[in-house]
Scaffold this active site. Structure first.
Site, mmCIF file in Angstrom:
data_model
loop_
_atom_site.group_PDB
_atom_site.id
_atom_site.type_symbol
_atom_site.label_atom_id
_atom_site.label_comp_id
_atom_site.label_asym_id
_atom_site.label_seq_id
_atom_site.Cartn_x
_atom_site.Cartn_y
_atom_site.Cartn_z
ATOM 1 N N SER A 12 2.330 8.033 2.665
ATOM 2 C CA SER A 12 1.433 6.901 2.887
ATOM 3 C C SER A 12 1.571 6.329 4.297
ATOM 4 O O SER A 12 2.684 6.248 4.833
ATOM 5 C CB SER A 12 1.733 5.778 1.890
ATOM 6 O OG SER A 12 1.585 6.210 0.560
ATOM 7 N N LYS A 53 -15.235 -0.721 5.583
ATOM 8 C CA LYS A 53 -14.384 -0.821 6.766
ATOM 9 C C LYS A 53 -15.073 -1.604 7.883
ATOM 10 O O LYS A 53 -14.414 -2.321 8.647
ATOM 11 C CB LYS A 53 -13.991 0.567 7.259
ATOM 12 C CG LYS A 53 -13.078 1.334 6.310
ATOM 13 C CD LYS A 53 -11.737 0.648 6.087
ATOM 14 C CE LYS A 53 -10.783 1.519 5.306
ATOM 15 N NZ LYS A 53 -9.493 0.850 5.015
ATOM 16 N N ILE A 78 -4.467 -0.933 1.850
ATOM 17 C CA ILE A 78 -5.068 -0.552 0.575
ATOM 18 C C ILE A 78 -6.589 -0.495 0.719
ATOM 19 O O ILE A 78 -7.186 -1.286 1.442
ATOM 20 C CB ILE A 78 -4.685 -1.523 -0.572
ATOM 21 C CG1 ILE A 78 -5.079 -2.966 -0.241
ATOM 22 C CG2 ILE A 78 -3.188 -1.438 -0.847
ATOM 23 C CD1 ILE A 78 -4.812 -3.937 -1.386
ATOM 24 N N ASP A 112 -1.472 -5.307 -7.737
ATOM 25 C CA ASP A 112 -2.789 -4.700 -7.911
ATOM 26 C C ASP A 112 -3.786 -5.795 -7.568
ATOM 27 O O ASP A 112 -3.832 -6.838 -8.228
ATOM 28 C CB ASP A 112 -2.951 -4.229 -9.356
ATOM 29 C CG ASP A 112 -4.299 -3.569 -9.624
ATOM 30 O OD1 ASP A 112 -5.276 -3.861 -8.899
ATOM 31 O OD2 ASP A 112 -4.387 -2.778 -10.586
ATOM 32 N N ALA A 166 -12.669 2.950 -3.551
ATOM 33 C CA ALA A 166 -14.063 2.970 -3.996
ATOM 34 C C ALA A 166 -14.131 3.822 -5.247
ATOM 35 O O ALA A 166 -13.496 4.887 -5.300
ATOM 36 C CB ALA A 166 -14.978 3.549 -2.922
ATOM 37 N N TYR A 194 -17.927 9.916 4.092
ATOM 38 C CA TYR A 194 -17.169 8.653 4.076
ATOM 39 C C TYR A 194 -17.965 7.553 3.374
ATOM 40 O O TYR A 194 -17.397 6.646 2.768
ATOM 41 C CB TYR A 194 -16.801 8.239 5.501
ATOM 42 C CG TYR A 194 -15.612 7.305 5.579
ATOM 43 C CD1 TYR A 194 -14.392 7.661 5.023
ATOM 44 C CD2 TYR A 194 -15.706 6.070 6.209
ATOM 45 C CE1 TYR A 194 -13.303 6.821 5.093
ATOM 46 C CE2 TYR A 194 -14.621 5.220 6.296
ATOM 47 C CZ TYR A 194 -13.420 5.594 5.738
ATOM 48 O OH TYR A 194 -12.336 4.748 5.802
ATOM 49 N N ALA A 245 -4.870 9.022 -0.427
ATOM 50 C CA ALA A 245 -6.159 8.327 -0.429
ATOM 51 C C ALA A 245 -7.242 9.191 0.199
ATOM 52 O O ALA A 245 -8.377 9.248 -0.284
ATOM 53 C CB ALA A 245 -6.027 7.010 0.323
ATOM 54 N N GLY A 300 0.783 -1.233 0.000
ATOM 55 C CA GLY A 300 0.000 0.000 0.000
ATOM 56 C C GLY A 300 0.810 1.276 0.000
ATOM 57 O O GLY A 300 0.248 2.367 0.128
#
Length: 261
Positions: A26, A169, A99, A71, A102, A162, A202, A20
């Protein structure tokens, strides 16, 4: 907190995979740097050819012996990474899964209106990929190990904007509990790490994210935002054998933000 300040070789001899890393902002990079700082060997993946130039210098900094594309939507890539780990190391002590994805239209819309294709893509990358990694890691964790994934408070409370990611999640956290129960007899621990809001690439896809950052800093008891290094060091410590009886947890690294109303 700086990683050089914690260079105690607590994890010397351990080997793990971090998935990720997109750039030096990150969460996965904070984790990889902390694990390496504690003495572990770290394998690193990158999403695709476009991402590779941003990740390759970081992999060199980590002295990563394994650097491969991964990926989660490309058949065979995940399996190839774990096959390479088996060939190179023959064993594995930890995996960090950082990772999530959406489609923009699905994330921006109401959960009630989520199209099937967008929902399935969100769940495939954000939840199922961790389940699949656990399946592939299990036979390599011959002496036990630790599996970590990244979650967020929007899994249990409705966070504006969100949306569908909160649903994913929540499923991810449930998967953590079930996998912890299933893998516990093999001394494999499974945790979801829940950082406070972080300014990552992200997160930039979430509308009005700057407002969320300001709110978190104002309301958290610590009165400061978490950093990727805070998340990395805490995660790495949980891979130490001293925490062997901790599993199945959602662990908040957020300055206490989640306890406030």
């Amino acid at each position: 907190m700086s990683i050089p300040a914690v260079k105690m070789k607590l994890l010397e001899g351990k080997k793990g995979l971090v998935v990720g890393i997109a750039n030096d902002q990150s969460i996965a990079w904070g984790c990889a740097r902390a694990f390496r700082g504690f003495g572990a060997e770290v394998a690193v993946t990158y999403l695709n050819d476009k991402a590779k130039p941003h990740v390759e210098p970081l992999a060199r900094e980590l002295e990563a012996p394994i650097f491969m594309p991964l990926d989660a939507t490309v058949p065979g890539q995940m399996e190839a990474v774990f096959e390479r780990i088996g060939e190179t190391w023959g064993e594995l002590d930890f995996v960090v899964h950082s990772i999530a994805f959406a489609p923009r239209d699905t994330l921006a819309g109401r959960v009630t209106d989520a199209p099937l294709a967008g929902f399935l893509k969100t769940m495939e990358i954000s939840c199922w990929s961790f389940i699949r990694m656990a399946h592939l890691a299990e036979p390599l964790m011959k002496n036990g190990g630790s599996l970590f994934t990244m979650t967020y408070y929007g899994s249990e409370k409705v966070i504006e904007n969100y949306n569908i990611m909160g649903v994913a999640k929540a499923a991810l956290e449930s998967a953590v509990r079930y996998m912890a129960a299933e893998l516990g007899p093999k001394r494999i621990r499974v945790h979801a790490i829940s950082p406070g809001p972080l300014a990552t690439r992200a997160a930039s896809g979430i509308p009005e994210f700057d407002t969320l950052l300001e709110k978190a800093k104002r309301k958290a008891p610590a009165r400061e935002l978490v950093t990727i290094d805070d998340v990395g060091v805490a995660t790495a410590i949980l891979a130490h054998d001293a925490t062997r009886l901790m599993t199945g947890q959602v662990l908040y690294i957020d300055g206490g933000y989640h306890i406030m109303d």
